[in-house]
Design an enzyme around this catalytic site. Structure first.
Site, PDB file in Angstrom:
ATOM      1  N   GLY A  63      35.131 -20.135  40.585  1.00 26.15           N
ATOM      2  CA  GLY A  63      34.806 -21.207  41.525  1.00 26.15           C
ATOM      3  C   GLY A  63      36.034 -22.034  41.824  1.00 26.15           C
ATOM      4  N   CYS A  90      36.813 -16.425  34.903  1.00 30.32           N
ATOM      5  CA  CYS A  90      37.634 -17.458  35.531  1.00 30.32           C
ATOM      6  C   CYS A  90      37.008 -18.843  35.347  1.00 30.32           C
ATOM      7  CB  CYS A  90      37.885 -17.115  36.995  1.00 30.32           C
ATOM      8  SG  CYS A  90      39.402 -17.897  37.567  1.00 30.32           S
ATOM      9  N   TYR A  91      36.501 -19.470  36.402  1.00 27.32           N
ATOM     10  CA  TYR A  91      35.878 -20.790  36.218  1.00 27.32           C
ATOM     11  C   TYR A  91      34.791 -20.710  35.149  1.00 27.32           C
ATOM     12  CZ  TYR A  91      33.779 -25.307  37.397  1.00 27.32           C
ATOM     13  OH  TYR A  91      33.296 -26.591  37.334  1.00 27.32           O
ATOM     14  N   HIS A 178      39.653 -11.738  37.103  1.00 26.40           N
ATOM     15  CA  HIS A 178      38.503 -11.304  37.896  1.00 26.40           C
ATOM     16  C   HIS A 178      38.249  -9.809  37.726  1.00 26.40           C
ATOM     17  CE1 HIS A 178      37.827 -15.044  40.133  1.00 26.40           C
ATOM     18  NE2 HIS A 178      39.110 -15.219  39.926  1.00 26.40           N
ATOM     19  N   GLU A 180      35.801  -8.217  38.616  1.00 23.36           N
ATOM     20  CA  GLU A 180      34.970  -7.686  39.699  1.00 23.36           C
ATOM     21  C   GLU A 180      35.778  -7.115  40.860  1.00 23.36           C
ATOM     22  OE1 GLU A 180      35.502 -10.820  39.007  1.00 23.36           O
ATOM     23  OE2 GLU A 180      35.273 -12.167  40.713  1.00 23.36           O
ATOM     24  N   SER A 232      12.410  -3.856  64.136  1.00 21.81           N
ATOM     25  CA  SER A 232      13.367  -3.840  65.246  1.00 21.81           C
ATOM     26  C   SER A 232      13.840  -2.453  65.615  1.00 21.81           C
ATOM     27  CB  SER A 232      14.590  -4.650  64.833  1.00 21.81           C
ATOM     28  OG  SER A 232      15.200  -3.995  63.734  1.00 21.81           O
ATOM     29  N   GLY A 233      13.537  -1.471  64.761  1.00 19.75           N
ATOM     30  CA  GLY A 233      14.133  -0.157  64.951  1.00 19.75           C
ATOM     31  C   GLY A 233      15.409  -0.023  64.137  1.00 19.75           C
ATOM     32  N   GLY A 234      15.884  -1.152  63.552  1.00 22.57           N
ATOM     33  CA  GLY A 234      17.086  -1.125  62.716  1.00 22.57           C
ATOM     34  C   GLY A 234      16.770  -0.648  61.301  1.00 22.57           C
ATOM     35  N   VAL A 235      17.823  -0.497  60.517  1.00 22.43           N
ATOM     36  CA  VAL A 235      17.686   0.040  59.163  1.00 22.43           C
ATOM     37  C   VAL A 235      16.867  -0.884  58.259  1.00 22.43           C
ATOM     38  CG1 VAL A 235      18.978   0.793  57.131  1.00 22.43           C
ATOM     39  CG2 VAL A 235      19.998   1.021  59.393  1.00 22.43           C
ATOM     40  N   ASP A 236      17.221  -2.173  58.299  1.00 25.00           N
ATOM     41  CA  ASP A 236      16.648  -3.083  57.299  1.00 25.00           C
ATOM     42  C   ASP A 236      15.148  -3.251  57.468  1.00 25.00           C
ATOM     43  OD1 ASP A 236      19.345  -3.306  57.042  1.00 25.00           O
ATOM     44  OD2 ASP A 236      19.472  -5.256  58.016  1.00 25.00           O
ATOM     45  N   SER A 237      14.710  -3.424  58.715  1.00 21.03           N
ATOM     46  CA  SER A 237      13.268  -3.616  58.880  1.00 21.03           C
ATOM     47  C   SER A 237      12.522  -2.302  58.675  1.00 21.03           C
ATOM     48  CB  SER A 237      12.929  -4.233  60.239  1.00 21.03           C
ATOM     49  OG  SER A 237      13.529  -3.528  61.285  1.00 21.03           O
ATOM     50  N   ALA A 238      13.171  -1.178  58.976  1.00 22.40           N
ATOM     51  CA  ALA A 238      12.504   0.101  58.740  1.00 22.40           C
ATOM     52  C   ALA A 238      12.267   0.303  57.241  1.00 22.40           C
ATOM     53  CB  ALA A 238      13.350   1.243  59.297  1.00 22.40           C
ATOM     54  N   LYS A 381      23.786  -3.729  52.630  1.00 22.77           N
ATOM     55  CA  LYS A 381      23.372  -2.667  53.541  1.00 22.77           C
ATOM     56  C   LYS A 381      23.444  -1.268  52.922  1.00 22.77           C
ATOM     57  CE  LYS A 381      22.741  -2.254  57.959  1.00 22.77           C
ATOM     58  NZ  LYS A 381      21.839  -3.224  58.518  1.00 22.77           N
TER      59      LYS A 381
HETATM   60  N1  LIG Z   1      13.143  -6.972  68.128  1.00 17.54           N
HETATM   61  C1  LIG Z   1      12.622  -7.305  66.956  1.00 17.54           C
HETATM   62  N2  LIG Z   1      11.271  -7.291  66.768  1.00 17.54           N
HETATM   63  C2  LIG Z   1      10.740  -7.640  65.604  1.00 17.54           C
HETATM   64  N3  LIG Z   1      11.444  -8.020  64.535  1.00 17.54           N
HETATM   65  C3  LIG Z   1      12.784  -8.062  64.644  1.00 17.54           C
HETATM   66  C4  LIG Z   1      13.450  -7.701  65.848  1.00 17.54           C
HETATM   67  N4  LIG Z   1      14.769  -7.817  65.652  1.00 17.54           N
HETATM   68  C5  LIG Z   1      14.939  -8.222  64.378  1.00 17.54           C
HETATM   69  N5  LIG Z   1      13.751  -8.389  63.762  1.00 17.54           N
HETATM   70  C6  LIG Z   1      13.511  -8.845  62.377  1.00 17.54           C
HETATM   71  O1  LIG Z   1      14.671  -9.528  61.898  1.00 17.54           O
HETATM   72  C7  LIG Z   1      15.209  -8.853  60.763  1.00 17.54           C
HETATM   73  C8  LIG Z   1      16.714  -8.954  60.724  1.00 17.54           C
HETATM   74  O2  LIG Z   1      17.294  -8.246  61.813  1.00 17.54           O
HETATM   75  P1  LIG Z   1      18.518  -7.285  61.530  1.00 17.54           P
HETATM   76  O3  LIG Z   1      19.061  -6.841  62.829  1.00 17.54           O
HETATM   77  O4  LIG Z   1      19.416  -7.924  60.535  1.00 17.54           O
HETATM   78  O5  LIG Z   1      17.851  -6.068  60.755  1.00 17.54           O
HETATM   79  P2  LIG Z   1      17.370  -4.685  61.306  1.00 17.54           P
HETATM   80  O6  LIG Z   1      17.336  -4.713  62.772  1.00 17.54           O
HETATM   81  O7  LIG Z   1      16.113  -4.361  60.617  1.00 17.54           O
HETATM   82  O8  LIG Z   1      18.492  -3.717  60.791  1.00 17.54           O
HETATM   83  P3  LIG Z   1      19.934  -3.501  61.358  1.00 17.54           P
HETATM   84  O9  LIG Z   1      20.803  -4.471  60.577  1.00 17.54           O
HETATM   85  O10 LIG Z   1      20.210  -2.106  61.032  1.00 17.54           O
HETATM   86  O11 LIG Z   1      19.958  -3.808  62.803  1.00 17.54           O
HETATM   87  C9  LIG Z   1      14.703  -7.443  60.898  1.00 17.54           C
HETATM   88  O12 LIG Z   1      14.739  -6.788  59.672  1.00 17.54           O
HETATM   89  C10 LIG Z   1      13.315  -7.671  61.446  1.00 17.54           C
HETATM   90  O13 LIG Z   1      12.420  -8.016  60.419  1.00 17.54           O
HETATM   91  N1  LIG Z   2      39.064 -18.482  40.598  1.00 14.94           N
HETATM   92  C1  LIG Z   2      38.627 -19.435  39.818  1.00 14.94           C
HETATM   93  O1  LIG Z   2      37.514 -19.396  39.296  1.00 14.94           O
HETATM   94  C2  LIG Z   2      39.542 -20.608  39.685  1.00 14.94           C
HETATM   95  C3  LIG Z   2      39.078 -21.593  38.637  1.00 14.94           C
HETATM   96  C4  LIG Z   2      39.797 -22.926  38.768  1.00 14.94           C
HETATM   97  N2  LIG Z   2      39.505 -23.505  40.051  1.00 14.94           N
HETATM   98  C5  LIG Z   2      41.307 -22.740  38.601  1.00 14.94           C
HETATM   99  O2  LIG Z   2      42.042 -22.841  39.555  1.00 14.94           O
HETATM  100  O3  LIG Z   2      41.746 -22.503  37.508  1.00 14.94           O
HETATM  101 MG   LIG Z   3      18.810  -5.147  63.945  1.00 15.09          MG
END
Ligand SMILES: Nc1ncnc2c1ncn2[C@@H]1O[C@H](COP(=O)(O)OP(=O)(O)OP(=O)(O)O)[C@@H](O)[C@H]1O
Ligand SMILES: NC(=O)CC[C@H](N)C(=O)O
Ligand SMILES: [Mg+2]
Ligand SMILES: O=c1[nH]c(=O)c2[nH+]cn([C@@H]3O[C@H](COP(=O)(O)O)[C@@H](O)[C@H]3O)c2[nH]1
Length: 526
Positions: A63, A90-91, A178, A180, A232-238, A381
């Site tokens: 942080g 770190c922090y 870090h 990560e 929406s037809g996108g990945v997340d909502s599907a 994603k």
């Molecule tokens: N045209 C739409 N109709 C209904 N819901 C929608 C529409 N567009 C977006 N949303 C809602 O908003 C959410 C976020 O949209 P977002 O574009 O991030 O995701 P996505 O469309 O599902 O996937 P992708 O990121 O692949 O486009 C969707 O998952 C869906 O639930």
């Molecule tokens: N990256 C960090 O977590 C930094 C910790 C703290 N701010 C420092 O400078 O030492």
């Molecule tokens: Mg989308």
């Protein structure tokens, strides 16, 4: 409002406490890469609440603050006495040191970037099996000069005598660097040592577990009520819809909103492909007039986003009323495919800035009455794609490029009008067609096509003067949309797209390429 999700902690969850770190989400990801489930919580969450989640282990992030500064985020030492294994980075390391009686100060021992680390206890829990000298990534101004009582110092650097320590009996571990980031070459191994050896966890979490856990959580949340899913037809909502359908079957109706800001052919494609792939119950709502009316006269990006977020909910409420006409229980839930980056960018992390209000998070209206179901809210994603594949969704859905919910509305820089939308839809369709023809769909994460509606420039077409708008191509490569680079794509494809757009789309006489990474640019222009 946005906390009304079903984010119940899964068994064997590692909590990452976020102290405003740049990359808290990266830590959570690395833990999941080690096949242990992980979630992020803000450092403002009371320790009792963290412990109530029954975490299998806790990681304290880095942080920007100094632990001894007034108002710096702190932590109740009860956390270290609870018997839960803790790893400070770190922090988080500095906080553990001070809370338990060690010393941290600004003693001039600053280190930024690649630093050689010397391991002084080869058989330590964290470092066993890693080299005695290893490069690590540092980023700190303060340093620990004395470890707390009961701790063994396990590593140092040229300028920092206490660069790692551990107290095996109490299961408390810390490193100044870090682990990560990928530049700490043995970072993942050290993290896995904490998880497997320090905390005794097993690497048995997979995307399959997400499915099981989320299906159970969704059933518990929704009960015998009904839900609608914004699709929406996108990945997340599907993927979200498929998960919820698995959990509650016919209690779910998917609602696709055609807000008039969609790309060419999109609505037809959703109607056809999605239903074919999933057999879901789908309702298509044509709301284009309503959105256009609400957006009239508006050019400010955040205002547009808030209007779009609000109108989406109003349309879902209408759909809810229609579904209620059919016999059955209350329709109380709204399923959304919200992912972690949507939440972070909307300013939903601890002390993180609001970059843009994603319509489904920061753009939601205050008076929303639905309870949200967001089974993907903690994921990135590529993790969601893995879940989708595991659920059996076809590649055409799972590997689709993202398209933002506010659609072309945030790709017209300036006021959104029907004419401008039609123009942009044509230009976008040409770009997509040529990218697909060139076989670039998988190499490019997404390619927004943007209309600069407020800009005109002089051109010459057919021996006549034109004064038209520029179209911007924004092809980007990314892993999770948190960072991105502009895609180095073939000139021939760019040339073809440019020629076709200027020839075929009236009022466009120039095509330009956006060569900005993220940061400093974002992927979308608004
Ligand atoms: N045209 C739409 N109709 C209904 N819901 C929608 C529409 N567009 C977006 N949303 C809602 O908003 C959410 C976020 O949209 P977002 O574009 O991030 O995701 P996505 O469309 O599902 O996937 P992708 O990121 O692949 O486009 C969707 O998952 C869906 O639930
Ligand atoms: N990256 C960090 O977590 C930094 C910790 C703290 N701010 C420092 O400078 O030492
Ligand atoms: Mg989308
Ligand atoms: O559903 C969405 N609602 C939104 O309001 C929204 N804003 C940006 N995006 C998408 O998020 C990713 C990161 O975008 P930015 O770099 O522009 O912030 C990219 O994939 C963007 O397309 C959105 N998706």
């Amino acid at each position: 409002m946005s906390s009304a999700t079903n984010a119940a902690a899964a068994p064997d969850t590692v909590l990452v406490v976020d102290f405003g770190a740049q990359y808290a989400q990266l830590i959570a990801r690395r833990v999941r890469e080690a096949r242990v489930y992980s979630e992020i919580v803000p450092s403002t969450m009371p320790v009792a609440e963290m412990l109530a989640k029954n975490p299998a282990a806790i990681i304290l992030s880095g942080g920007p603050s100094s632990v001894y500064a007034e108002g710096a985020p702190s932590l109740d030492r009860a956390l270290f006495d609870a018997g839960v294994p803790v790893f400070g980075m770190c922090y988080g390391f500095q906080l553990m040191a001070t809370a338990l009686g060690g010393t941290v100060d600004d003693n001039g021992a600053r280190e930024y970037g690649r630093t050689p680390l010397t391991v002084s206890k080869a058989d330590s829990t964290l470092f066993e099996g890693t080299p005695a000298e290893q490069p690590v990534w540092m980023s700190h101004g303060d340093a620990c000069s004395a470890a707390p009582e009961g701790f063994t110092v396990t590593a140092s650097t040229d300028v920092v005598p206490v660069a790692a320590f551990e107290n095996d009996e109490k299961k408390l571990y810390g490193v100044q660097y870090h682990p990560e980031v990928m530049h700490s070459t043995h970072g993942q191994q050290v993290l896995e040592h904490f998880l497997y050896r320090g905390a005794g966890l097993k690497p048995d979490w997979t995307t399959g577990n997400v499915i099981e856990e989320q299906v159970a959580a969704i059933r518990a949340q929704v009960g015998d009520k009904r839900a609608i899913c914004g699709l929406s037809g996108g990945v997340d909502s599907a993927v979200a819809a498929a998960l919820v359908q698995k959990a509650i079957g016919s209690q779910l109706t998917c609602v696709y909103v055609d807000h008039g800001l969609m790309r060419k052919g999109e609505t037809e494609q959703v109607e056809k492909d999605f239903v074919a792939a999933t057999g879901a119950n789908l309702k298509v709502v044509d709301a284009s007039e309503r959105f256009l009316k609400a957006l009239a006269g508006v050019s400010d990006p955040e205002t547009k986003r808030k209007i779009i977020g609000r109108e989406f909910i109003r349309v879902f409420e209408q759909a809810q009323l229609e579904i209620l006409q059919e016999d059955g229980p209350e329709v109380a839930f709204l399923v959304q495919g919200t992912l972690y980056p949507d939440v972070v960018e909307s300013g939903g992390g601890t002390g993180t800035a609001n970059i843009k209000s994603h319509h489904n998070v920061g753009g939601l209206p205050d008076d929303i009455e639905f309870e949200l179901v967001e089974p993907l809210r903690q994921l990135f994603k590529d993790e969601v794609r893995a879940v989708g594949a595991e659920l059996g969704l076809p590649d055409e859905i799972v590997q689709r490029q993202p398209f933002p919910g506010p659609g072309l509305g945030i790709r017209i820089v300036g006021e959104v009008t029907k004419d401008r939308l039609d123009l942009l839809r044509e230009a976008d369709a040409i770009a997509r067609e040529e990218l697909t023809a060139a076989g670039l769909d998988r190499d490019i994460w997404q390619c927004p096509v943007v209309l600069l509606a407020g800009v005109r420039s002089v051109g010459v077409q057919g021996d006549g003067r034109t004064y038209g708008h520029p179209i911007v191509l924004r092809p980007v490569s990314s892993e999770d949309a948190m960072t991105a680079d502009w895609t180095r794509m073939p000139y021939e494809t760019l040339a073809k797209i440019s020629t076709r757009i200027t020839n075929e789309v009236a009022d466009v006489n120039r095509v330009v390429l956006d060569v900005t990474s993220k940061p400093p640019g974002t992927i979308e222009w608004e």
